[in-house]
Scaffold this motif. Structure first.
Motif, mmCIF file in Angstrom:
data_model
loop_
_atom_site.group_PDB
_atom_site.id
_atom_site.type_symbol
_atom_site.label_atom_id
_atom_site.label_comp_id
_atom_site.label_asym_id
_atom_site.label_seq_id
_atom_site.Cartn_x
_atom_site.Cartn_y
_atom_site.Cartn_z
ATOM 1 N N ASN A 27 0.809 -1.222 0.000
ATOM 2 C CA ASN A 27 0.000 0.000 0.000
ATOM 3 C C ASN A 27 0.842 1.272 0.000
ATOM 4 N N HIS A 28 1.931 1.248 0.736
ATOM 5 C CA HIS A 28 2.827 2.403 0.791
ATOM 6 C C HIS A 28 4.151 1.946 1.395
ATOM 7 N N SER A 29 5.182 2.709 1.204
ATOM 8 C CA SER A 29 6.524 2.422 1.733
ATOM 9 C C SER A 29 7.137 1.205 1.051
ATOM 10 N N ILE A 30 8.372 0.922 1.425
ATOM 11 C CA ILE A 30 9.079 -0.263 0.933
ATOM 12 C C ILE A 30 8.984 -1.301 2.038
ATOM 13 N N VAL A 31 8.652 -2.517 1.685
ATOM 14 C CA VAL A 31 8.559 -3.597 2.659
ATOM 15 C C VAL A 31 9.713 -4.557 2.371
ATOM 16 N N SER A 32 10.550 -4.756 3.369
ATOM 17 C CA SER A 32 11.778 -5.525 3.178
ATOM 18 C C SER A 32 11.662 -6.916 3.796
ATOM 19 N N GLY A 33 12.094 -7.923 3.043
ATOM 20 C CA GLY A 33 12.163 -9.292 3.562
ATOM 21 C C GLY A 33 10.810 -9.886 3.907
ATOM 22 N N PRO A 65 5.275 -0.172 -3.460
ATOM 23 C CA PRO A 65 3.949 -0.132 -4.087
ATOM 24 C C PRO A 65 4.066 -0.317 -5.595
ATOM 25 N N HIS A 66 3.170 -1.092 -6.179
ATOM 26 C CA HIS A 66 3.179 -1.332 -7.623
ATOM 27 C C HIS A 66 2.811 -0.034 -8.331
ATOM 28 N N PRO A 67 3.584 0.339 -9.368
ATOM 29 C CA PRO A 67 3.305 1.595 -10.071
ATOM 30 C C PRO A 67 1.867 1.712 -10.561
ATOM 31 N N LYS A 68 1.243 0.592 -10.925
ATOM 32 C CA LYS A 68 -0.139 0.630 -11.424
ATOM 33 C C LYS A 68 -1.138 0.211 -10.350
ATOM 34 N N ASN A 69 -0.665 0.201 -9.088
ATOM 35 C CA ASN A 69 -1.518 -0.160 -7.952
ATOM 36 C C ASN A 69 -2.074 -1.576 -8.068
ATOM 37 N N GLU A 70 -1.340 -2.449 -8.749
ATOM 38 C CA GLU A 70 -1.773 -3.832 -8.933
ATOM 39 C C GLU A 70 -1.173 -4.719 -7.847
ATOM 40 N N PRO A 71 -1.818 -5.849 -7.548
ATOM 41 C CA PRO A 71 -1.249 -6.765 -6.554
ATOM 42 C C PRO A 71 -0.062 -7.547 -7.118
ATOM 43 N N TYR A 72 0.777 -8.026 -6.227
ATOM 44 C CA TYR A 72 1.866 -8.929 -6.581
ATOM 45 C C TYR A 72 1.366 -10.355 -6.419
ATOM 46 N N ILE A 73 1.826 -11.253 -7.296
ATOM 47 C CA ILE A 73 1.479 -12.671 -7.202
ATOM 48 C C ILE A 73 2.781 -13.452 -7.107
ATOM 49 N N LYS A 74 2.892 -14.284 -6.082
ATOM 50 C CA LYS A 74 4.109 -15.064 -5.885
ATOM 51 C C LYS A 74 3.752 -16.548 -5.828
ATOM 52 N N ASN A 75 4.365 -17.357 -6.699
ATOM 53 C CA ASN A 75 4.179 -18.804 -6.707
ATOM 54 C C ASN A 75 5.298 -19.470 -5.922
#
Length: 201
Positions: free
Chosen positions: A115-121, A147-157
């Motif tokens: 949502n905001h800021s950088i989240v590490s680890g 935060p994703h430039p297009k406000n999209e979610p990240y998907i991790k497999n």
């Protein structure tokens, strides 16, 4: 010694020699090495503007949206997706175990939004117990995100896993506690669910 063994089970594994750096604001990250063109492109990919602005910083830094168990053996049209944004559905997950076919390959997929800021680890931790005894622990490093430039979610497999099999594995219910946390120890999601193993889905 800690007084809560369940909390100890959910602590991230420490990597020898790795110490998380002190958290910086988005503005501080944006101003680091301002003349480095490749670094500026990377920072732009994280949604950092040249002045470090990312919009309004309110609420949690990260929101976990869904967790999905996927397998090529799933019947057509069947999906095992946990909606982690609905507290009512989360309560049902613990009371109503899902059924997983024994001896099959499956993988976990997680969807989250920064949502905001950088989240590490960022990491996902899962502890599985049967009859109160820990039988498995999964820890998956997801990485560091802005935060994703297009406000999209990240998907991790996650890497593929294989479900246990055999008559003993099919007896009883497996109780699972899942958690999403980061290097700062901030917990973004923590929920309980349960599953049973069966010969078929």
């Amino acid at each position: 010694m800690s007084g809560n063994p369940e909390e100890d089970d959910l602590k991230p594994t420490a990597t020898p020699g790795y110490k998380p750096s002190v958290a910086k604001t988005a503005e501080e990250y944006a101003q680091l090495d301002a003349n480095d063109e490749s670094l500026n492109r990377w920072k732009a990919s994280l949604g950092l503007n040249a002045d470090g602005s990312q919009g309004v910083a309110s609420g949690p830094k990260l929101s976990v949206l869904t967790l999905e168990l996927d397998s090529p053996t799933l019947p057509a049209g069947k999906k095992l997706i946990f909606d982690l944004s609905d507290n009512g559905k989360l309560a049902d997950l613990k009371k109503n175990p899902i059924t997983i076919k024994e001896g099959i390959e499956y993988n976990v997929r997680i969807t989250f939004k920064v949502n905001h800021s950088i989240v590490s680890g960022v990491r996902y931790i899962q502890v599985v117990k049967r009859s109160g005894i820990k039988v498995d622990k999964l820890e998956q490093m997801l990485g560091s995100y802005g935060p994703h430039p297009k406000n999209e979610p990240y998907i991790k497999n996650f890497d593929p896993e294989e479900s246990p099999s055999g008559m003993v594995a099919r007896t009883g219910t497996y109780n699972v506690t899942s958690r999403v946390t980061d290097d700062d120890g901030e917990i973004y999601a923590n929920w309980d669910w349960a599953f049973k193993l069966a010969k078929e889905w």
